[in-house]
Design a protein around this motif. Structure first.
Motif, PDB file in Angstrom:
ATOM      1  N   THR A  96       5.353  -1.904  -2.950  1.00 31.18           N
ATOM      2  CA  THR A  96       4.355  -0.664  -2.568  1.00 31.18           C
ATOM      3  C   THR A  96       3.898  -0.996  -3.980  1.00 31.18           C
ATOM      4  O   THR A  96       4.012  -0.991  -4.999  1.00 31.18           O
ATOM      5  CB  THR A  96       4.552   0.840  -2.171  1.00 31.18           C
ATOM      6  OG1 THR A  96       5.755   1.139  -2.862  1.00 31.18           O
ATOM      7  CG2 THR A  96       4.724   0.190  -0.703  1.00 31.18           C
ATOM      8  N   SER A 133       0.507   0.881  -7.172  1.00 29.16           N
ATOM      9  CA  SER A 133       0.193   1.683  -7.500  1.00 29.16           C
ATOM     10  C   SER A 133      -1.217   2.631  -6.713  1.00 29.16           C
ATOM     11  O   SER A 133      -1.065   3.715  -7.078  1.00 29.16           O
ATOM     12  CB  SER A 133       0.504   1.565  -9.224  1.00 29.16           C
ATOM     13  OG  SER A 133      -0.732   0.461  -9.847  1.00 29.16           O
ATOM     14  N   GLU A 156     -12.086  -8.606  -9.260  1.00 28.39           N
ATOM     15  CA  GLU A 156     -11.689  -7.637  -8.887  1.00 28.39           C
ATOM     16  C   GLU A 156     -11.227  -6.199  -9.490  1.00 28.39           C
ATOM     17  O   GLU A 156     -10.034  -6.418 -10.148  1.00 28.39           O
ATOM     18  CB  GLU A 156     -10.294  -7.271  -7.997  1.00 28.39           C
ATOM     19  CG  GLU A 156     -10.075  -6.574  -7.059  1.00 28.39           C
ATOM     20  CD  GLU A 156      -8.826  -6.644  -6.075  1.00 28.39           C
ATOM     21  OE1 GLU A 156      -7.543  -6.853  -7.032  1.00 28.39           O
ATOM     22  OE2 GLU A 156      -8.648  -5.620  -5.438  1.00 28.39           O
ATOM     23  N   ILE A 161      -3.120  -3.949   4.349  1.00 25.61           N
ATOM     24  CA  ILE A 161      -4.344  -5.010   5.732  1.00 25.61           C
ATOM     25  C   ILE A 161      -3.509  -6.806   4.756  1.00 25.61           C
ATOM     26  O   ILE A 161      -3.511  -7.263   4.426  1.00 25.61           O
ATOM     27  CB  ILE A 161      -5.574  -4.261   5.162  1.00 25.61           C
ATOM     28  CG1 ILE A 161      -5.851  -3.414   5.293  1.00 25.61           C
ATOM     29  CG2 ILE A 161      -6.228  -5.892   5.349  1.00 25.61           C
ATOM     30  CD1 ILE A 161      -6.557  -2.484   5.059  1.00 25.61           C
TER      31      ILE A 161
HETATM   32  P1  NAD Z   1      -0.044  -4.904  -8.064  1.00 27.81           P
HETATM   33  O1  NAD Z   1       0.390  -6.547  -7.280  1.00 27.81           O
HETATM   34  O2  NAD Z   1       0.681  -4.954  -9.679  1.00 27.81           O
HETATM   35  O3  NAD Z   1       1.698  -4.398  -7.924  1.00 27.81           O
HETATM   36  C1  NAD Z   1       1.775  -3.865  -6.133  1.00 27.81           C
HETATM   37  C2  NAD Z   1       3.499  -4.153  -6.112  1.00 27.81           C
HETATM   38  O4  NAD Z   1       4.146  -5.496  -6.501  1.00 27.81           O
HETATM   39  C3  NAD Z   1       4.747  -3.275  -7.116  1.00 27.81           C
HETATM   40  O5  NAD Z   1       5.538  -2.769  -6.563  1.00 27.81           O
HETATM   41  C4  NAD Z   1       4.959  -4.503  -7.713  1.00 27.81           C
HETATM   42  O6  NAD Z   1       5.680  -3.798  -9.243  1.00 27.81           O
HETATM   43  C5  NAD Z   1       5.515  -5.544  -7.788  1.00 27.81           C
HETATM   44  N1  NAD Z   1       4.959  -6.335  -7.862  1.00 27.81           N
HETATM   45  C6  NAD Z   1       4.199  -7.617  -8.726  1.00 27.81           C
HETATM   46  N2  NAD Z   1       4.984  -8.743  -8.287  1.00 27.81           N
HETATM   47  C7  NAD Z   1       6.183  -8.795  -8.271  1.00 27.81           C
HETATM   48  C8  NAD Z   1       6.936  -9.906  -7.994  1.00 27.81           C
HETATM   49  N3  NAD Z   1       6.810 -11.203  -8.515  1.00 27.81           N
HETATM   50  N4  NAD Z   1       7.686  -9.689  -7.047  1.00 27.81           N
HETATM   51  C9  NAD Z   1       8.480  -8.779  -7.073  1.00 27.81           C
HETATM   52  N5  NAD Z   1       8.214  -7.219  -7.052  1.00 27.81           N
HETATM   53  C10 NAD Z   1       6.147  -8.127  -7.676  1.00 27.81           C
HETATM   54  O7  NAD Z   1      -1.279  -4.432  -7.597  1.00 27.81           O
HETATM   55  P2  NAD Z   1      -1.227  -2.697  -8.011  1.00 27.81           P
HETATM   56  O8  NAD Z   1      -1.905  -3.382  -8.708  1.00 27.81           O
HETATM   57  O9  NAD Z   1       0.139  -1.368  -7.549  1.00 27.81           O
HETATM   58  O10 NAD Z   1      -2.472  -2.452  -6.892  1.00 27.81           O
HETATM   59  C11 NAD Z   1      -3.220  -3.242  -6.160  1.00 27.81           C
HETATM   60  C12 NAD Z   1      -3.631  -4.546  -5.824  1.00 27.81           C
HETATM   61  O11 NAD Z   1      -2.765  -4.911  -5.010  1.00 27.81           O
HETATM   62  C13 NAD Z   1      -4.928  -5.272  -5.808  1.00 27.81           C
HETATM   63  O12 NAD Z   1      -4.674  -6.361  -5.354  1.00 27.81           O
HETATM   64  C14 NAD Z   1      -5.186  -4.606  -4.207  1.00 27.81           C
HETATM   65  O13 NAD Z   1      -6.566  -5.722  -3.669  1.00 27.81           O
HETATM   66  C15 NAD Z   1      -3.588  -4.926  -4.045  1.00 27.81           C
HETATM   67  N6  NAD Z   1      -3.882  -4.267  -2.442  1.00 27.81           N
HETATM   68  C16 NAD Z   1      -3.950  -4.828  -1.277  1.00 27.81           C
HETATM   69  C17 NAD Z   1      -3.963  -4.147  -0.445  1.00 27.81           C
HETATM   70  C18 NAD Z   1      -3.537  -4.871   1.078  1.00 27.81           C
HETATM   71  O14 NAD Z   1      -3.398  -4.087   2.210  1.00 27.81           O
HETATM   72  N7  NAD Z   1      -4.221  -5.675   1.067  1.00 27.81           N
HETATM   73  C19 NAD Z   1      -3.050  -2.796  -0.561  1.00 27.81           C
HETATM   74  C20 NAD Z   1      -3.334  -1.801  -1.457  1.00 27.81           C
HETATM   75  C21 NAD Z   1      -3.497  -3.001  -2.472  1.00 27.81           C
END
Ligand code: NAD
Length: 467
Positions: free
Chosen positions: A136, A138, A362, A438
């Protein structure tokens, strides 16, 4: 009569067993939070066996209590989320929790297909995957935990989370709340589990664990690629950079206020939020005028340069976000540039070319670059380029159905909102259910309980056709 007595005694026995098990579980007051990922998965696996035995009505009873508690603690989670992550707006996060509580689909979303005929009866039932591993973000931390948990439980699954480390407090608060909601109505503990300190290593344990049959990643491109490379079935809800196009047929004032409202909701953290505006030149000045009237601060060219240096960092020709400003109030970002405004200003706007980094990246900040183009065809071409093939979300303000159709077909996104703020796609001021996952990259679109089930065919030969 005799049969009724038997059923009653069976029910009493089941309830007595559940009470005994709950007594044993009550010594575990962690309500789903474990030190080790292996233990979180093990507990989830045991809970799933119980969930699968529960009547659908009982799943609904637990879900109803999760909804109730989410509303009850919406303010607490909203405040915790903003405090812990430093991102977003408390008022908007309260609305997001209420939306999740009220509009996330439950068991009603799970349907059965049936065929009957001379050869008997065949059903296709939607069964659980078992234990689901979920990652999930942040940006909507507790909202996503609750939304995923409701949908996955409705499908008969349990879920193990590896939440974003930067939002672990509020994410695990939500995990505890879900288990408390279940235990309170007589359901099992550990229907959602998590770890106290999530890391890439704990995620890797999840990705490889034999009990996990489905992975669901909500986040940026890195994590979606990671789950899709795991060798397991995976749902990838990835990044977007949603463009919003305004053509000359739009109700321009309404478009300006809708775009402002969508882009400033929770300081632009939702992945579906308007991230750049492309407007046909005939109505560009009018649109900018009304966006200022709505509560935007318009930057001049010099200020745009300062904004770029403030919120982005150039590393070897690549633009990186300065995370300090993600999800921050417009007034905080402006203050960092030496401009003081009050909180009635919630958006920063400026005119730019389509290749400006503040338009291309973004940002997840209440910042909107406005690109002026000659006509709608040019607007659609640019929108497609700026969406980067994420096929996530795209929005448009127009009264011309041909233009709307052309845009919808070309952008090919999971979400296409017309003549409304982007959040209408989440069921907020628009029809339809809510989700915070999504699945843009893997194509499930707006996930719901049925997304977290697998098809199982049940065949009764020769009988049960009563036609
Ligand atoms: P992020 O990608 O930094 O982190 C998301 C999750 O992925 C975190 O729990 C993180 O610890 C984990 N993570 C990242 N790299 C990983 C890896 N290599 N292996 C395992 N886990 C890993 O994102 P964020 O800053 O928390 O959220 C924002 C991003 O998420 C934006 O790009 C946004 O567009 C996207 N987002 C998409 C949706 C959707 O429904 N499509 C919803 C919310 C956010």
């Amino acid at each position: 009569m005799v049969q009724n007595v038997d059923i009653e005694s069976i029910v009493q026995q089941v309830i007595a067993n559940m009470h005994a098990e709950r007594k044993a579980e009550s010594s575990d007051l962690s309500y789903g939070i474990f030190e080790r990922m292996e233990d979180a998965i093990e507990a989830s696996m045991k809970a799933q066996k119980k969930v699968h035995q529960l009547p659908m009505e009982f799943r609904e009873k637990i879900i109803a209590n999760i909804r109730k508690k989410t509303i009850q603690y919406a303010e607490t989670m909203a405040e915790l989320g903003v405090k812990e992550t430093g991102m977003g707006r408390v008022g908007h996060k309260i609305l997001k929790h209420k939306l999740v509580a009220e509009k996330t689909p439950g068991t009603e979303n799970i349907t059965t297909t049936a065929w009957t005929g001379d050869r008997g009866l065949t059903l296709v039932e939607q069964g659980p995957f078992g234990v689901i591993g979920a990652i999930t973000p942040s940006t909507n931390p507790s909202e996503t935990v609750i939304c995923n948990s409701i949908g996955m439980l409705a499908g008969g699954n349990t879920v193990v989370f590896n939440p974003h480390p930067g939002a672990i407090g509020v994410s695990n608060y939500a995990v505890r709340l879900i288990n408390q909601a279940s235990v309170e109505v007589g359901g099992p503990n550990n229907i959602a589990t998590s770890v106290a300190k999530p890391t890439l290593e704990s995620a890797d344990v999840m990705f490889k664990h034999k009990y996990i049959h489905l992975l669901v990643a909500t986040g940026g491109p890195g994590v979606v690629t990671a789950v899709l490379s795991s060798g397991k079935r995976a749902i990838g809800a990835g990044a977007g950079n949603p463009p919003v196009v305004v053509d000359e047929t739009a109700d321009v004032k309404k478009a300006a206020f809708d775009i402002y409202n969508g882009a400033t909701f929770d300081n632009n953290l939702p992945c579906i939020a308007e991230k750049e505006v492309i407007v046909v030149e005939e109505v560009a000045d009018e649109l900018m005028y009304y966006m200022e009237e709505a509560g935007s601060y318009k930057l001049n060219e010099k200020e745009v340069k300062r904004l770029t240096e403030t919120v982005l960092m150039n590393r070897d020709g690549k633009w990186l976000l300065n995370r300090e400003y993600v999800g921050k109030d417009a007034s905080v970002i402006l203050k960092a540039m030496g401009i003081t405004v009050d909180d009635t200003i919630q958006c920063i706007i400026f005119e730019a070319d389509g290749n400006h980094p503040l338009v291309v990246e973004e940002l997840m900040m209440p910042i909107l670059g406005v690109v002026r183009v000659k006509n709608v065809d040019e607007a659609i071409d640019l929108a497609e380029e700026l969406e980067h093939g994420n096929r996530h979300s795209a929005h448009m303000h127009s009264k011309n159905v041909d233009n709307l159709t052309k845009y919808g077909k070309r952008l090919d996104t999971a979400i296409f909102v017309k003549n409304a703020p982007s959040y209408a796609a989440l069921g907020f001021g628009g029809e339809g259910y809510c989700t915070f996952t999504i699945a843009s990259r893997t194509g499930e679109g707006l996930t719901a309980s049925s997304t977290f089930t697998k098809s199982r065919r049940c065949v009764m030969a020769e009988s049960l056709c009563i036609r």
